[in-house]
Design an enzyme around this catalytic site. Structure first.
Site, PDB file in Angstrom:
ATOM      1  CB  THR A   1      22.105  10.368   7.470  1.00  0.00           C
ATOM      2  OG1 THR A   1      21.034   9.851   6.725  1.00  0.00           O
ATOM      3  CG2 THR A   1      23.139   9.709   7.070  1.00  0.00           C
TER       4      THR A   1
ATOM      5  CD  GLU B   1      16.075   9.170   5.340  1.00  0.00           C
ATOM      6  OE1 GLU B   1      15.610   8.667   4.550  1.00  0.00           O
ATOM      7  OE2 GLU B   1      17.216   9.700   5.139  1.00  0.00           O
ATOM      8  CG  PHE B   2      16.891   2.792   4.670  1.00  0.00           C
ATOM      9  CD1 PHE B   2      18.455   2.932   4.469  1.00  0.00           C
ATOM     10  CD2 PHE B   2      16.558   2.259   5.759  1.00  0.00           C
ATOM     11  CE1 PHE B   2      19.387   2.368   5.456  1.00  0.00           C
ATOM     12  CE2 PHE B   2      17.295   1.650   6.735  1.00  0.00           C
ATOM     13  CZ  PHE B   2      18.815   1.554   6.634  1.00  0.00           C
TER      14      PHE B   2
ATOM     15  CB  CYS C   1      20.452  11.650   0.320  1.00  0.00           C
ATOM     16  SG  CYS C   1      19.191  12.603   1.342  1.00  0.00           S
TER      17      CYS C   1
END
Length: 451
Positions: free
Chosen positions: A121, A146-147, A262
């Site tokens: 990220t 990415e998630f 995150c």
């Protein structure tokens, strides 16, 4: 395909294991030789459900290996950048030093047609700088955010909600998209949605998603404060909101707020980018989200003080939960730890327990007391705080707990306990934003969600 994954932290390890499970031959690289040795020997540096099984399958099949030597990825055609991008020490911006270091280390091992794929990220505009760095190597670049959610990362990798490709315009973008389609062919065959965008849009996708989820959580904490003020029940209200298809029932849990590695940093990074770009209203909104999140932690501290008669000095308090969320041992920016520290600074004698995170928490916060066994941690407690909604804590027997505490009082910082059952067992129960209706049990929607 022969694929490398650069970085064997949380993201890189999970992604490498998932790519191996999808049928590729994967070489994962990290400069931390101790971590590489641990992974090569069958160990896992962190707790993530299902990951150990996936790693074992890849190692035994010979499709997954770990190394600290970049020369071992020279035969790979696709290279995924999965290094950390923590918050800078002196600003809210993301630190992308590791991303550029990874590309620097890769450059000598790239060849014509290689594809470097960013998953970390990063702030919008990072790809443009990397393209300049890659000029002349014959390699092409994509950004594939990415998630993953900790606690469900394996499923999120093998059954994702969507795939996003950030690519260049024209033929280069078509070529790179074709390569990524080959990487993810088993997922695309299952109908996983695929979205192709420009670089900057893809770079914003993860942080924008996380900031929106954080906004929902902080909004509900603000509503919880209102509910406490007027005597309404935020859990029942969350159910009412969640039945609206435009809103949905997830991420409507009031309580201790969000944490981890995150959401907090992504909220701040996006806010810093907004400020730099002149989007001041967005920057202000995201600053409020961050402030409200910390405010939720202070309100739980204050509620604990109220339940202790207004003075926390020498009061024995047990905190259920050290990890920032269930099903992980990650204690980064953990609301539970933050609240425990605030209670300790106010003079409380605090003991913390957690099914997975005790050792990691103790190593990071040696000033606090930790106990792995739940009932032992509760022994002699004058107040019990539920701050991480592990299933074993939510299913804890009030009678068993009552047999070891010195005072049957519980502050449910996640609104995850059945209030009527605990009250019927003789406990003083207090939830967050439950007002005068604290006896009610959360309804059918289930506002709690893995973050």
């Amino acid at each position: 395909m022969r694929i490398s994954v650069i970085g064997c932290g949380y993201l890189g390890t999970v992604h490498a294991a998932a790519l191996s499970a999808l049928g590729h031959v994967v070489t994962a690289v990290d400069t931390d030789k101790a971590k590489v040795h641990q992974l090569s020997d069958g160990g896992v540096p962190f707790f993530e459900p299902g990951l150990a099984r996936l790693l074992d399958a890849g190692r035994h099949a010979g499709t997954l290996r770990f190394t600290s030597a970049f020369v071992e990825v020279a035969d790979c055609d696709v290279h995924f950048l999965c290094v950390g991008t923590p918050q800078q020490k002196t600003t809210h911006h993301a630190d992308v030093t590791h991303v550029f270091s990874a590309v620097d280390a890769l450059i000598g091992h790239l060849h014509e047609g290689s594809v470097v794929v960013g998953k970390s990220t990063v702030p919008a505009g990072t790809s443009a700088a990397l393209l300049r760095l890659l000029a002349g190597t014959g390699a092409e670049l994509a950004w594939n955010p990415e998630f993953l959610r900790q606690g469900t990362a394996v499923d999120d990798s093998l059954q994702p909600d969507r795939l996003v490709y950030g690519v260049a315009d024209g033929d280069a973008g078509v070529r790179v998209s074709t390569v990524l389609d080959e990487v993810y062919a088993p997922l695309l065959d299952k109908g996983v949605p695929r979205l192709v965008t420009g670089f900057k849009t893809a770079e914003l996708a993860k942080s924008a998603a996380n900031a929106f989820l954080a906004l929902k959580l902080s909004y509900m904490n603000g509503i919880a404060e209102l509910c406490d003020g007027i005597g309404a029940d935020v859990s029942a209200l969350a159910d009412a909101l969640g039945l609206d298809s435009r809103i949905g029932g997830r991420y409507l849990s009031a309580g201790a707020g969000f944490g981890g590695g995150c959401l907090p940093k992504d909220v701040r990074s996006l806010g810093a980018q907004a400020q730099d770009a002149g989007a001041h209203s967005l920057a202000t909104l995201l600053g409020l989200v961050d402030d409200m999140n910390f405010g939720a932690r202070q309100r739980i501290h204050d509620a604990a003080r109220d339940m202790c008669g207004g003075d926390l000095s020498a009061r024995r308090i047990t905190v259920l939960g050290a990890a920032f969320k269930p099903h992980t041992d990650d204690v980064r920016d953990s609301p539970s730890i933050d609240i425990a520290l605030r209670l300790a600074r106010s003079g409380a004698d605090v003991t913390i327990t957690d099914p997975q995170a005790v050792r990691k928490a103790w190593l990071n916060y040696p000033q606090l007391r930790f106990e792995a066994d739940t009932l032992e941690a509760l022994r002699g407690a004058e107040l019990t705080l539920l701050l991480t909604e592990w299933p074993e804590f939510c299913a804890l027997s009030p009678a068993d707990a009552a047999s070891v505490v010195s005072r049957t009082a519980v502050l449910d910082g996640r609104n995850a306990l059945p209030a009527d059952i605990w009250r019927s067992a003789g406990w003083e129960y207090r939830g967050i934003g439950r007002g005068a209706s604290s006896n009610s049990v959360a309804g059918t929607v289930g506002a709690s969600a893995a973050i």
